[in-house]
Design a protein around this motif. Structure first.
Motif, short mmCIF file in Angstrom:
data_model
loop_
_atom_site.label_atom_id
_atom_site.label_comp_id
_atom_site.label_asym_id
_atom_site.label_seq_id
_atom_site.Cartn_x
_atom_site.Cartn_y
_atom_site.Cartn_z
N TYR A 31 8.35 -1.41 26.06
CA TYR A 31 9.06 -0.91 24.88
C TYR A 31 9.52 -2.07 24.00
CZ TYR A 31 12.97 1.02 22.18
OH TYR A 31 13.84 1.35 21.18
N LEU A 35 8.16 -2.98 20.24
CA LEU A 35 9.08 -3.12 19.10
C LEU A 35 8.89 -4.46 18.40
CD1 LEU A 35 12.57 -1.69 20.17
CD2 LEU A 35 11.06 -0.84 18.40
N SER A 100 16.11 5.49 24.91
CA SER A 100 16.39 6.51 23.90
C SER A 100 17.57 6.09 23.03
CB SER A 100 16.69 7.85 24.57
OG SER A 100 17.14 8.79 23.64
N THR A 103 16.45 3.33 20.62
CA THR A 103 15.63 3.87 19.54
C THR A 103 16.48 4.58 18.51
OG1 THR A 103 13.75 4.11 21.03
CG2 THR A 103 13.71 5.42 19.01
N THR A 112 14.23 0.92 9.53
CA THR A 112 13.23 1.54 10.39
C THR A 112 11.87 1.47 9.71
OG1 THR A 112 14.90 3.06 11.22
CG2 THR A 112 12.64 3.70 11.58
N VAL A 127 9.07 3.22 15.26
CA VAL A 127 10.03 2.95 16.35
C VAL A 127 10.00 4.10 17.37
CG1 VAL A 127 12.48 2.62 16.88
CG2 VAL A 127 11.49 1.55 14.88
N ARG A 128 9.85 5.31 16.89
CA ARG A 128 9.76 6.47 17.77
C ARG A 128 8.47 6.40 18.60
NH1 ARG A 128 14.12 8.93 19.00
NH2 ARG A 128 14.80 9.84 17.07
N CYS A 130 7.00 3.67 19.55
CA CYS A 130 7.24 2.66 20.59
C CYS A 130 7.99 3.28 21.77
CB CYS A 130 8.03 1.49 20.02
SG CYS A 130 7.14 0.51 18.81
N GLU A 131 8.90 4.16 21.46
CA GLU A 131 9.67 4.83 22.53
C GLU A 131 8.76 5.71 23.38
OE1 GLU A 131 13.47 7.89 22.98
OE2 GLU A 131 12.44 7.70 21.06
#
Length: 132
Positions: A31, A35, A100, A103, A112, A127-128, A130-131
């Protein structure tokens, strides 16, 4: 070859705990690497702060994740039983909560990366991704 008795465990719980902790650490590392890669790759023109409504939702999710993580940590470090002994599954769940939380914190309080999907013409938050 000898048959294994059905009641004999295939591996001990200590091994499973170590495997879960290792997998959670690897996932958190991936993660962070994703990022860093995304923020290095995408030009700053595609970075933006979310609109107020979306930022509020992300901030609330950040707060809820933070409270949940604090409650789990308090239960294991301040509770009367098994102080400091976190099992592998609890550790993995805690890592998921922290990812979580990170993020949602980025989406609420930092620029973002937002790209436009050329097919659906919708906003995509890297970014979501990557999560996930």
């Amino acid at each position: 070859a000898a048959r294994q008795n059905a009641s004999t465990p295939l591996m001990g719980t200590g091994v499973v705990n170590q495997m879960l902790m290792f997998a959670a650490n690897v996932a958190a590392g991936i993660y962070v690497a994703l990022l860093a890669f995304v923020y290095q790759l995408v030009p700053r023109e595609d970075w933006e702060y979310l609109p107020d409504g979306e930022r509020t939702v992300a901030a609330v999710a950040f707060g809820v994740s933070g409270m949940s993580a604090c409650m789990v940590l308090a239960m294991f470090y301040l509770g009367p039983e098994e102080t400091g002994n976190i099992s592998g599954i609890v550790y993995a769940g805690l890592v998921v909560m922290l990812v979580s939380m990170a993020t949602n914190g980025i989406m609420a309080f930092a620029p973002t990366i937002v790209m436009m999907d050329p097919i659906l013409n919708t906003r995509v938050f890297l970014v979501r991704w990557c999560e996930f």
